[in-house]
Design a protein around this motif. Structure first.
Motif, PDB file in Angstrom:
ATOM      1  N   ILE A 189      46.700 -13.718  86.764  1.00 50.60           N
ATOM      2  CA  ILE A 189      47.291 -15.050  86.672  1.00 50.60           C
ATOM      3  C   ILE A 189      48.568 -15.023  85.842  1.00 50.60           C
ATOM      4  O   ILE A 189      49.441 -15.897  85.976  1.00 50.60           O
ATOM      5  CB  ILE A 189      46.259 -16.033  86.062  1.00 50.60           C
ATOM      6  CG1 ILE A 189      46.715 -17.478  86.222  1.00 50.60           C
ATOM      7  CG2 ILE A 189      46.000 -15.710  84.596  1.00 50.60           C
ATOM      8  CD1 ILE A 189      46.711 -17.969  87.638  1.00 50.60           C
TER       9      ILE A 189
ATOM     10  N   GLU B   4      50.619 -25.930  91.572  1.00 51.88           N
ATOM     11  CA  GLU B   4      49.193 -25.636  91.684  1.00 51.88           C
ATOM     12  C   GLU B   4      48.945 -24.188  92.123  1.00 51.88           C
ATOM     13  O   GLU B   4      49.682 -23.648  92.963  1.00 51.88           O
ATOM     14  CB  GLU B   4      48.527 -26.577  92.685  1.00 51.88           C
ATOM     15  CG  GLU B   4      48.540 -28.040  92.265  1.00 51.88           C
ATOM     16  CD  GLU B   4      47.545 -28.325  91.156  1.00 51.88           C
ATOM     17  OE1 GLU B   4      46.621 -27.505  90.942  1.00 51.88           O
ATOM     18  OE2 GLU B   4      47.681 -29.387  90.495  1.00 51.88           O
ATOM     19  N   THR B   5      47.894 -23.602  91.571  1.00 48.34           N
ATOM     20  CA  THR B   5      47.570 -22.204  91.860  1.00 48.34           C
ATOM     21  C   THR B   5      46.123 -22.090  92.317  1.00 48.34           C
ATOM     22  O   THR B   5      45.209 -22.607  91.668  1.00 48.34           O
ATOM     23  CB  THR B   5      47.778 -21.320  90.616  1.00 48.34           C
ATOM     24  OG1 THR B   5      49.147 -21.376  90.219  1.00 48.34           O
ATOM     25  CG2 THR B   5      47.397 -19.878  90.905  1.00 48.34           C
TER      26      THR B   5
ATOM     27  N   VAL C 110      43.165 -19.419  92.836  1.00 45.36           N
ATOM     28  CA  VAL C 110      42.782 -18.090  92.364  1.00 45.36           C
ATOM     29  C   VAL C 110      41.560 -17.632  93.140  1.00 45.36           C
ATOM     30  O   VAL C 110      40.496 -18.251  93.058  1.00 45.36           O
ATOM     31  CB  VAL C 110      42.469 -18.101  90.850  1.00 45.36           C
ATOM     32  CG1 VAL C 110      42.138 -16.689  90.370  1.00 45.36           C
ATOM     33  CG2 VAL C 110      43.651 -18.664  90.061  1.00 45.36           C
TER      34      VAL C 110
ATOM     35  N   THR D   6      39.293 -27.539  87.599  1.00 45.01           N
ATOM     36  CA  THR D   6      39.114 -26.409  88.497  1.00 45.01           C
ATOM     37  C   THR D   6      37.990 -26.678  89.464  1.00 45.01           C
ATOM     38  O   THR D   6      37.072 -27.439  89.205  1.00 45.01           O
ATOM     39  CB  THR D   6      38.785 -25.138  87.693  1.00 45.01           C
ATOM     40  OG1 THR D   6      37.653 -25.388  86.887  1.00 45.01           O
ATOM     41  CG2 THR D   6      39.947 -24.707  86.846  1.00 45.01           C
TER      42      THR D   6
ATOM     43  N   ARG E 179      45.010 -25.027  88.007  1.00 53.31           N
ATOM     44  CA  ARG E 179      44.381 -23.864  88.633  1.00 53.31           C
ATOM     45  C   ARG E 179      43.079 -24.258  89.324  1.00 53.31           C
ATOM     46  O   ARG E 179      42.283 -25.013  88.763  1.00 53.31           O
ATOM     47  CB  ARG E 179      44.059 -22.785  87.608  1.00 53.31           C
ATOM     48  CG  ARG E 179      45.253 -22.136  86.971  1.00 53.31           C
ATOM     49  CD  ARG E 179      44.780 -21.004  86.069  1.00 53.31           C
ATOM     50  NE  ARG E 179      45.801 -20.630  85.095  1.00 53.31           N
ATOM     51  CZ  ARG E 179      45.593 -19.820  84.071  1.00 53.31           C
ATOM     52  NH1 ARG E 179      44.367 -19.312  83.879  1.00 53.31           N
ATOM     53  NH2 ARG E 179      46.560 -19.518  83.238  1.00 53.31           N
ATOM     54  N   THR E 180      42.873 -23.710  90.498  1.00 54.31           N
ATOM     55  CA  THR E 180      41.619 -23.864  91.217  1.00 54.31           C
ATOM     56  C   THR E 180      41.030 -22.481  91.433  1.00 54.31           C
ATOM     57  O   THR E 180      41.597 -21.676  92.184  1.00 54.31           O
ATOM     58  CB  THR E 180      41.827 -24.564  92.576  1.00 54.31           C
ATOM     59  OG1 THR E 180      42.353 -25.878  92.358  1.00 54.31           O
ATOM     60  CG2 THR E 180      40.509 -24.672  93.340  1.00 54.31           C
ATOM     61  N   TYR E 181      39.950 -22.179  90.749  1.00 53.47           N
ATOM     62  CA  TYR E 181      39.282 -20.887  90.888  1.00 53.47           C
ATOM     63  C   TYR E 181      38.228 -20.991  92.000  1.00 53.47           C
ATOM     64  O   TYR E 181      37.437 -21.934  92.023  1.00 53.47           O
ATOM     65  CB  TYR E 181      38.574 -20.479  89.598  1.00 53.47           C
ATOM     66  CG  TYR E 181      39.497 -20.039  88.490  1.00 53.47           C
ATOM     67  CD1 TYR E 181      40.113 -20.984  87.656  1.00 53.47           C
ATOM     68  CD2 TYR E 181      39.736 -18.702  88.249  1.00 53.47           C
ATOM     69  CE1 TYR E 181      40.949 -20.587  86.628  1.00 53.47           C
ATOM     70  CE2 TYR E 181      40.565 -18.289  87.211  1.00 53.47           C
ATOM     71  CZ  TYR E 181      41.176 -19.226  86.412  1.00 53.47           C
ATOM     72  OH  TYR E 181      42.002 -18.832  85.400  1.00 53.47           O
TER      73      TYR E 181
END
Length: 296
Positions: free
Chosen positions: A227, A236-237, A239, A3, A254-256
């Motif tokens: 999510i 890929e998501t 956030v 992340t 996930r990339t927060y």
């Protein structure tokens, strides 16, 4: 994929290899006025990184940001909202207890800004864009409207004691159930406004929302960072949070992204247009840092 976060202690120093080249999904967390940070971030990052998700999941005020951005009406909606806030002197009008006017101005300001900006063309653009799902909280089947509100207030209070938890299930523990509704199901601008407001429903600040006769509440009671609405196999998501956390989840795919500092606006303060603008401006600066980390 690790992340990536923007935070006070780690201001976007990671290399571009840590940020995926594209995102199939974007999640817009809730947070009231703090969600203008998301809009500022997106206004910079989307054109710089060619962000074009195929699916979007949003909740509460994050759903308003998502719809305004993908409908191409954010600037108009933002200007109308800021003007309404500038014209509003208080967040509480006790004198209206003896009148037919609302004690809290939030619901009317929110709805009028949406309806003044969303027209048939804007709705058509949303229908042709990415699939946008908005989260609403369904109360326990055994709870009436008044009891549901009390349960919701209790759940919000308990969540406030767990500020450092990015994902909270407190609402579900007391019986609230998620209801995801697609923007593509909204046939009119009014229906879309109703959906967004239902996802942000926090009586008595806003009027009680209903769907098919069932009282609904703010979707963030179930999940303030929804999510769960993302297909786990959909790529890929990204956030988009609305406040900084000392620790972020590390989940492959996930990339927060979070604000680099506390967003300088009250979630439900509808009296300070300058603070709303500051929230947006902070998002733009953080978006610039994120793009630099991505090598854009």
């Amino acid at each position: 994929m690790p992340t990536q976060a923007i935070s006070q202690t780690q201001p976007a120093r990671a290399g571009a290899s840590q940020i995926p080249p594209h995102f199939e999904n974007v999640v817009f967390a809730g947070g009231g006025n703090r969600c203008f940070w998301q809009a500022g971030f997106w206004s910079v990052a989307a054109p710089e990184l060619n962000l074009a998700p195929s699916a979007v999941v949003a909740v509460s005020a994050g759903s308003a940001m998502a719809c305004a951005l993908f409908a191409g009406i954010f600037e108009a909606c933002f200007a109308l909202y800021k003007q309404a806030v500038a014209d509003n002197a208080r967040n509480l009008y006790l004198r209206n207890l003896l009148r037919s006017q609302p004690v809290f101005p939030h619901g009317d300001i929110y709805r009028e800004a949406l309806l003044a900006s969303i027209d048939a063309q804007a709705l058509s653009r949303l229908h042709q864009g990415p699939m946008i799902k908005i989260l609403i909280s369904n109360p326990p089947h055994w709870a009436g409207a008044q009891l549901a509100v009390l349960l919701g207030m209790a759940a919000f209070g308990i969540k406030a004691w767990h500020k450092d938890a990015v994902h909270s299930s407190m609402g579900q523990r007391v019986g609230f159930r998620p209801l995801y509704v697609s923007v593509q199901e909204c046939a009119t601008p009014g229906a879309l406004a109703d959906l967004i407001i239902a996802s942000s429903c926090v009586p008595p600040l806003t009027p009680q929302a209903r769907r098919n006769g069932i009282a609904l509440l703010d979707g963030s009671l179930v999940s303030n960072v929804p999510i769960e609405g993302v297909d786990p196999n959909a790529g890929e998501t990204l956030v988009l949070l609305t406040r900084p956390f000392s620790r972020l989840p590390s989940v492959p795919g996930r990339t927060y992204v979070q604000p680099s500092q506390p967003v300088p606006v009250g979630a439900w303060d509808y009296t300070n247009e300058a603070a709303v603008q500051c929230a947006f401006d902070l998002g733009r600066r953080d978006g610039e840092h994120f793009c630099a980390a991505a090598g854009a």
